[in-house]
Design a protein around this motif. Structure first.
Motif, PDB file in Angstrom:
ATOM      1  N   UNK A  67       0.811  -1.219   0.000  1.00 25.21           N
ATOM      2  CA  UNK A  67       0.000   0.000   0.000  1.00 25.21           C
ATOM      3  C   UNK A  67       0.845   1.270   0.000  1.00 25.21           C
ATOM      4  N   UNK A  68       2.142   1.144   0.315  1.00 22.65           N
ATOM      5  CA  UNK A  68       3.020   2.314   0.410  1.00 22.65           C
ATOM      6  C   UNK A  68       4.216   2.271  -0.539  1.00 22.65           C
ATOM      7  N   UNK A  69       4.628   1.090  -0.960  1.00 22.79           N
ATOM      8  CA  UNK A  69       5.915   0.924  -1.644  1.00 22.79           C
ATOM      9  C   UNK A  69       5.723   0.094  -2.914  1.00 22.79           C
ATOM     10  N   UNK A  70       6.428   0.479  -3.986  1.00 23.09           N
ATOM     11  CA  UNK A  70       6.523  -0.340  -5.201  1.00 23.09           C
ATOM     12  C   UNK A  70       7.801  -1.171  -5.091  1.00 23.09           C
ATOM     13  N   UNK A  71       7.722  -2.431  -5.448  1.00 19.23           N
ATOM     14  CA  UNK A  71       8.867  -3.336  -5.331  1.00 19.23           C
ATOM     15  C   UNK A  71       9.351  -3.795  -6.697  1.00 19.23           C
ATOM     16  N   UNK A  72      10.664  -3.911  -6.821  1.00 21.82           N
ATOM     17  CA  UNK A  72      11.290  -4.639  -7.917  1.00 21.82           C
ATOM     18  C   UNK A  72      12.193  -5.670  -7.268  1.00 21.82           C
ATOM     19  N   UNK A  73      12.061  -6.929  -7.681  1.00 20.90           N
ATOM     20  CA  UNK A  73      12.826  -8.015  -7.075  1.00 20.90           C
ATOM     21  C   UNK A  73      13.601  -8.717  -8.177  1.00 20.90           C
ATOM     22  N   UNK A  74      14.930  -8.743  -8.030  1.00 25.59           N
ATOM     23  CA  UNK A  74      15.817  -9.283  -9.059  1.00 25.59           C
ATOM     24  C   UNK A  74      16.644 -10.414  -8.461  1.00 25.59           C
ATOM     25  N   UNK A  75      16.477 -11.650  -8.959  1.00 24.19           N
ATOM     26  CA  UNK A  75      17.351 -12.734  -8.511  1.00 24.19           C
ATOM     27  C   UNK A  75      18.781 -12.457  -8.980  1.00 24.19           C
ATOM     28  N   UNK A  76      19.758 -12.680  -8.109  1.00 23.17           N
ATOM     29  CA  UNK A  76      21.149 -12.405  -8.451  1.00 23.17           C
ATOM     30  C   UNK A  76      22.050 -13.560  -8.007  1.00 23.17           C
ATOM     31  N   UNK A  77      23.224 -13.603  -8.621  1.00 20.85           N
ATOM     32  CA  UNK A  77      24.282 -14.538  -8.237  1.00 20.85           C
ATOM     33  C   UNK A  77      25.574 -13.747  -8.131  1.00 20.85           C
ATOM     34  N   UNK A  78      26.490 -14.219  -7.320  1.00 14.65           N
ATOM     35  CA  UNK A  78      27.782 -13.544  -7.228  1.00 14.65           C
ATOM     36  C   UNK A  78      28.552 -13.753  -8.532  1.00 14.65           C
ATOM     37  N   UNK A  79      29.471 -12.861  -8.798  1.00 14.10           N
ATOM     38  CA  UNK A  79      30.318 -13.005  -9.991  1.00 14.10           C
ATOM     39  C   UNK A  79      31.082 -14.323  -9.947  1.00 14.10           C
ATOM     40  N   UNK A  80      31.592 -14.663  -8.782  1.00 16.09           N
ATOM     41  CA  UNK A  80      32.353 -15.907  -8.615  1.00 16.09           C
ATOM     42  C   UNK A  80      31.482 -17.118  -8.976  1.00 16.09           C
ATOM     43  N   UNK A  81      30.247 -17.151  -8.487  1.00 14.99           N
ATOM     44  CA  UNK A  81      29.352 -18.264  -8.804  1.00 14.99           C
ATOM     45  C   UNK A  81      29.003 -18.304 -10.291  1.00 14.99           C
ATOM     46  N   UNK A  82      28.824 -17.149 -10.890  1.00 14.27           N
ATOM     47  CA  UNK A  82      28.477 -17.098 -12.316  1.00 14.27           C
ATOM     48  C   UNK A  82      29.642 -17.593 -13.171  1.00 14.27           C
ATOM     49  N   UNK A  83      30.866 -17.180 -12.824  1.00  8.64           N
ATOM     50  CA  UNK A  83      32.041 -17.655 -13.556  1.00  8.64           C
ATOM     51  C   UNK A  83      32.151 -19.162 -13.462  1.00  8.64           C
ATOM     52  N   UNK A  84      31.919 -19.721 -12.269  1.00  9.63           N
ATOM     53  CA  UNK A  84      31.984 -21.175 -12.093  1.00  9.63           C
ATOM     54  C   UNK A  84      30.900 -21.871 -12.919  1.00  9.63           C
ATOM     55  N   UNK A  85      29.696 -21.292 -12.936  1.00  4.82           N
ATOM     56  CA  UNK A  85      28.601 -21.887 -13.692  1.00  4.82           C
ATOM     57  C   UNK A  85      28.867 -21.878 -15.198  1.00  4.82           C
ATOM     58  N   UNK A  86      29.571 -20.858 -15.665  1.00  9.40           N
ATOM     59  CA  UNK A  86      29.820 -20.709 -17.104  1.00  9.40           C
ATOM     60  C   UNK A  86      31.152 -21.282 -17.552  1.00  9.40           C
ATOM     61  N   UNK A  87      31.966 -21.749 -16.629  1.00  2.55           N
ATOM     62  CA  UNK A  87      33.341 -22.144 -16.955  1.00  2.55           C
ATOM     63  C   UNK A  87      33.408 -23.194 -18.052  1.00  2.55           C
ATOM     64  N   UNK A  88      32.468 -24.098 -18.114  1.00  2.00           N
ATOM     65  CA  UNK A  88      32.481 -25.121 -19.158  1.00  2.00           C
ATOM     66  C   UNK A  88      32.060 -24.623 -20.520  1.00  2.00           C
ATOM     67  N   UNK A  89      31.549 -23.394 -20.576  1.00  2.00           N
ATOM     68  CA  UNK A  89      31.053 -22.837 -21.836  1.00  2.00           C
ATOM     69  C   UNK A  89      31.940 -21.733 -22.385  1.00  2.00           C
ATOM     70  N   UNK A  90      33.042 -21.450 -21.710  1.00  2.00           N
ATOM     71  CA  UNK A  90      33.901 -20.349 -22.144  1.00  2.00           C
ATOM     72  C   UNK A  90      35.104 -20.858 -22.905  1.00  2.00           C
TER      73      UNK A  90
END
Length: 90
Positions: A67-90
């Protein structure tokens, strides 16, 4: 999972927001972990880093403030986790 939550106070009485926060606290479910929060210099927005494995906890929290606030919610990952997740594709 971690999320960046942006609370937008534009178009509302910010005093009402801070009064509710003062009187009732953050109104979040206990299981929802807030790691950090920052307020914009002009007090127009709040940025929070939160963590939960249950997205319905975020939804329950949003309902308390919708009733008072508009929200934006963004799922995020750390850079370190993202690099690890993508390591097999680079």
């Amino acid at each position: 999972m971690q999320f960046i939550v942006i609370e937008d106070f534009t178009g509302c009485d910010r005093k009402d927001i801070y009064r509710r926060f003062r009187d009732r606290g953050r109104l979040k479910p206990e299981e929802l972990v807030v790691h950090h929060s920052w307020i914009a210099a002009d007090m127009s927005r709040c940025f929070l880093l939160v963590e939960t494995d249950d997205v319905t906890l975020l939804q329950r929290w949003v309902i308390e403030w919708a009733d008072l606030v508009e929200f934006e919610i963004v799922p995020v990952a750390t850079s370190k986790d993202m690099v690890a997740a993508l390591s097999g594709h680079l």
